[in-house]
Design an enzyme around this catalytic site. Structure first.
Site, short mmCIF file in Angstrom:
data_model
loop_
_atom_site.label_atom_id
_atom_site.label_comp_id
_atom_site.label_asym_id
_atom_site.label_seq_id
_atom_site.Cartn_x
_atom_site.Cartn_y
_atom_site.Cartn_z
N ASP A 107 49.46 81.03 23.22
CA ASP A 107 48.49 81.94 22.59
C ASP A 107 48.20 83.15 23.48
OD1 ASP A 107 46.37 83.09 21.24
OD2 ASP A 107 44.99 81.40 21.52
N MET A 121 34.32 82.00 19.80
CA MET A 121 33.89 82.38 21.15
C MET A 121 32.37 82.42 21.23
SD MET A 121 36.42 85.58 21.75
CE MET A 121 38.18 85.47 21.38
N HIS A 159 40.43 77.12 17.70
CA HIS A 159 40.49 77.27 19.16
C HIS A 159 39.07 77.55 19.65
CE1 HIS A 159 42.14 79.98 22.68
NE2 HIS A 159 41.46 78.94 23.11
N MET A 206 36.51 78.42 22.25
CA MET A 206 36.28 79.01 23.58
C MET A 206 34.79 78.97 23.80
SD MET A 206 39.08 82.04 23.21
CE MET A 206 39.23 81.78 21.45
N ASP A 212 39.69 81.65 16.19
CA ASP A 212 39.18 81.80 17.56
C ASP A 212 37.66 81.86 17.56
OD1 ASP A 212 41.56 82.05 19.29
OD2 ASP A 212 42.00 83.81 18.06
N MET A 256 47.45 79.24 27.35
CA MET A 256 47.02 80.63 27.18
C MET A 256 48.00 81.53 27.93
SD MET A 256 44.44 80.64 25.17
CE MET A 256 44.32 82.43 25.17
N HIS A 267 44.98 80.42 12.72
CA HIS A 267 44.39 80.25 14.06
C HIS A 267 43.00 80.88 14.06
CE1 HIS A 267 44.56 79.47 18.38
NE2 HIS A 267 44.01 80.66 18.57
N SER A 291 46.35 84.77 14.20
CA SER A 291 44.96 84.70 14.66
C SER A 291 44.08 85.62 13.83
CB SER A 291 44.86 85.10 16.12
OG SER A 291 43.50 85.32 16.44
#
Ligand code: DX5
Ligand code: ZN
Length: 215
Positions: free
Chosen positions: A175, A37, A66, A68, A35, A137, A33, A8
């Site tokens: 994850d 957000m 990913h 979010m 992330d 998760m 990965h 990540s």
């Protein structure tokens, strides 16, 4: 076959991002990965398209994105244009999940649904046959470096059984808080891919950490 690992980038050094990208390129890691957000779905803001642009240019392995974020549909096309290989959206953030999954696939990306620790896997019964990956998760999303929630093992086993019953080859990804101490148990339970942020980028020997997690 050993576990796939997706380090990540949330735990990377953003002052020297190119160096950390190059490290992953030259390592035994399988995917990046990424992330994303929005500060609404999760209580943190990470990064967006400027970082995706750098990744698209420099990363030589698939981008596992990913999301979010709320209203993912508004941004899917842009993520596809920025080189996303697989797009993960949260079950909890998508009112019209079936439509969102169709949109992801129509844009040429692999489709994945993410479940928070408190979301039961049986809620996937009517969408699972459409998915390339299910991401469980093992921490509450929003931050790197949190402690692995042990109940995740039960969910991985139950999800594996659900897939076997349907003869589906959907991958199981986990994850949050994954490190060499729980990776083998996750693999035994049925996980195919794990994300690791702190356990890779915080390790004294990052190549060794990757090797220990992959097994
Ligand atoms: C949490 C993110 C994770 C996180 C993993 O919201 O989705 O990908 O960065 O980091 P570690 O491995 O440090 O828990
Ligand atoms: Zn993640």
């Amino acid at each position: 076959m050993s576990l796939l690992i997706a380090p990540s980038l949330l735990s990377a050094n953003f002052g020297k991002l190119s160096e950390d990208i190059e490290f992953i390129n030259n390592s035994k890691a399988d995917w990046f990965h990424v992330d994303v957000m929005d500060g609404v779905f999760v209580p943190n803001i990470s990064f967006g398209f400027p970082v995706m642009k750098t990744l698209q240019k420099e990363a030589k392995k698939p981008l596992d994105v990913h999301l979010m974020i709320q209203n993912a549909d508004l941004y899917l096309e842009e993520f596809a244009k920025h080189g996303t290989y697989m797009c993960s959206v949260h079950f909890e953030a998508c009112t019209h999940l079936h439509r969102t999954i169709q949109n992801i696939k129509a844009l040429g990306m692999k489709a994945s649904v993410v479940l928070n620790p408190s979301t039961p896997i049986h809620l996937l019964e009517d969408i699972i046959h459409e998915l390339d990956v299910v991401l469980l998760m093992s921490v509450n999303p929003g931050f790197g470096g949190q402690k692995f929630i042990p109940h995740t093992m039960v969910k991985v086993r139950a999800l594996k059984q659900m897939l076997n019953e349907r003869s589906l080859s959907t991958l199981i990804q986990v994850d949050g808080g994954v490190d060499p101490s729980n990776a083998r148990k996750l693999e035994e339970a049925g996980a195919d891919v794990v994300v690791a942020g702190n356990a890779v980028f915080g390790a004294a020997n990052r190549d060794e950490a990757i090797a220990l997690i992959k097994g």
